[in-house]
Design a protein around this motif. Structure first.
Motif, short mmCIF file in Angstrom:
data_model
loop_
_atom_site.label_atom_id
_atom_site.label_comp_id
_atom_site.label_asym_id
_atom_site.label_seq_id
_atom_site.Cartn_x
_atom_site.Cartn_y
_atom_site.Cartn_z
N ILE A 1 0.81 -1.21 0.00
CA ILE A 1 0.00 0.00 0.00
C ILE A 1 0.85 1.27 0.00
O ILE A 1 0.37 2.35 -0.35
N TRP A 2 2.12 1.15 0.38
CA TRP A 2 2.99 2.33 0.42
C TRP A 2 3.67 2.59 -0.93
O TRP A 2 4.50 3.50 -1.05
N VAL A 3 3.28 1.82 -1.95
CA VAL A 3 3.77 2.04 -3.31
C VAL A 3 2.58 2.44 -4.19
O VAL A 3 1.58 1.73 -4.23
N LYS A 4 2.70 3.55 -4.89
CA LYS A 4 1.64 4.02 -5.78
C LYS A 4 2.15 3.95 -7.21
O LYS A 4 3.27 4.37 -7.49
N TYR A 5 1.30 3.41 -8.10
CA TYR A 5 1.70 3.25 -9.50
C TYR A 5 0.71 3.95 -10.41
O TYR A 5 -0.50 3.79 -10.29
N TYR A 6 1.26 4.75 -11.36
CA TYR A 6 0.45 5.43 -12.37
C TYR A 6 0.75 4.81 -13.73
O TYR A 6 1.86 4.94 -14.24
N LYS A 7 -0.25 4.14 -14.29
CA LYS A 7 -0.08 3.55 -15.61
C LYS A 7 -0.50 4.55 -16.68
O LYS A 7 -1.56 5.18 -16.57
N GLN B 1 0.90 14.62 -15.35
CA GLN B 1 0.98 13.73 -14.19
C GLN B 1 2.43 13.42 -13.82
O GLN B 1 2.78 13.39 -12.64
N THR B 2 3.26 13.18 -14.83
CA THR B 2 4.67 12.90 -14.52
C THR B 2 5.35 14.13 -13.93
O THR B 2 6.18 14.00 -13.02
N ILE B 3 5.02 15.31 -14.42
CA ILE B 3 5.58 16.54 -13.84
C ILE B 3 5.15 16.67 -12.38
O ILE B 3 5.96 17.03 -11.51
N ASP B 4 3.91 16.35 -12.10
CA ASP B 4 3.41 16.39 -10.72
C ASP B 4 4.15 15.37 -9.85
O ASP B 4 4.48 15.66 -8.68
#
Length: 353
Positions: A229-235, A241-244
């Protein structure tokens, strides 16, 4: 004057090499040139039926949604298996190894350029790759190490134009000093040469030492199974979003084994993340050990992890490296790269292809 960029089949997801080609195309179109993108959708042609081929054509027109192209740029879905269909153009730019020979066949009358962004021997032999350097195109390379390789086989010295960065978009929006030192970011990629699996596994070992550790990852492939749960993944994260993400993290880690340039490392630096990276050839275009980054030997996952730990513990060092990284990234402007690229491809009186 008509300028054509020849690319592998259309991509619905962000690809670094496409991003560079698209940006050059946009800037040429903005300056009034007639620009078109030719997508070699031959693989789709071989596999799909008539109805699906229509989908490929329409998808080519609507994609890429992840990158905003100049509305005047024409997009062509090319599905001729024998490459008999010729496309008139004044200048043709091959953008990958699989587009080199097709460019010669599709645009026989054009002045031909070859934008070489990596040593692309993933699906072809080294001999085949070397043969593309000898086609007589004007070769353009994005890294000094690539120039050394290409010039051994090219008929003429290649033109070195290092990869740029849109420094008006990739900026520090979240203060470097106020970032959570335990928040680490990385690109996750399925290709073995990216070293993502090993990097992630090694990084997770820091959790026992630093219970506050958080990892933010992004990529185009599926994430590793059973993410904690302490790892967040953006597909398929958008550019914004990457800049954020870059602005949320304190440290960006890259465990690449080989890569032409490694654009994400430079992007992260521009946004204020301290870079910890392996010393693969591409990273040396912008990373300097103990100045604007920390570097370790390729495949030394333990040292890579320990450098992250070092920056977590020594937050003042992390801040200093991050600030130097921002200063470095600002030197990679698109204006200079575009000027050199345009001068190179438009100098057709001196073109020898």
């Amino acid at each position: 004057m008509k300028i054509s960029f020849i690319l592998p089949g259309f991509s619905r997801y962000p690809v670094g090499g496409y991003k560079i080609a698209f940006e050059y195309a946009n800037r040429l179109a903005n300056h009034g040139y007639d620009v078109q993108l030719i997508f070699l959708n031959n693989n789709h042609w071989k596999k799909l039926g008539l109805l699906q081929r229509g989908f490929v054509y329409l998808a080519t027109q609507y994609e890429p949604k992840w990158f905003t192209l100049n509305k005047n740029i024409k997009k062509i879905s090319y599905c001729d298996k024998e490459f008999k269909r010729k496309i008139p153009t004044d200048i043709a730019v091959a953008t990958a190894v699989e587009t080199a020979y097709p460019t010669e066949k599709i645009c026989p009358e054009a002045h031909k350029m070859y934008l070489i962004q990596d040593f692309e021997n993933w699906n072809v032999s080294n001999e085949y790759l070397y043969s593309t350097y000898k086609l007589g195109f004007k070769n353009i390379v994005i890294a000094k190490w690539l120039k050394k390789v290409v010039d051994k086989y090219s008929l003429q010295p290649s033109i070195y134009i290092r990869n740029p960065l849109n420094i008006t978009q990739y900026q520090v929006h979240n203060s470097i000093e106020k970032r959570d030192q335990y928040t680490i970011g990385m690109l996750y990629h399925s290709a073995p040469y990216k070293g993502s699996t090993e990097t992630f596994s090694s990084l997770c070992k820091l959790k026992d030492r630093f219970p506050e550790l958080k990892i933010i990852m992004f990529g185009t492939c599926d994430p590793p199974k059973n993410l904690p749960i302490w790892v967040k993944y953006y597909k398929n994260a958008s550019q914004q979003q990457t800049i954020d993400i870059y602005n949320k993290i304190s440290i960006f880690i890259s465990g690449s084994i080989k890569e032409g340039f490694g654009l994400t490392g430079l992007e992260a630096m521009a946004c204020g993340a301290a870079l910890v990276t392996t010393d693969y050839d591409g990273a040396k275009e912008y990373a300097v050990n103990k100045v604007n980054s920390l570097m370790v030997p390729v495949k030394d996952w333990k040292s890579l992890r320990e450098k992250v730990a070092y920056l977590i513990v020594n937050d003042s060092v992390r801040k200093e490296i991050a600030k130097k990284g921002v200063q470095t990234a600002r030197k990679f402007s698109w204006s200079e790269a575009y000027r050199r690229f345009a001068d190179t491809i438009l100098d057709i009186n001196n073109a020898w292809c």
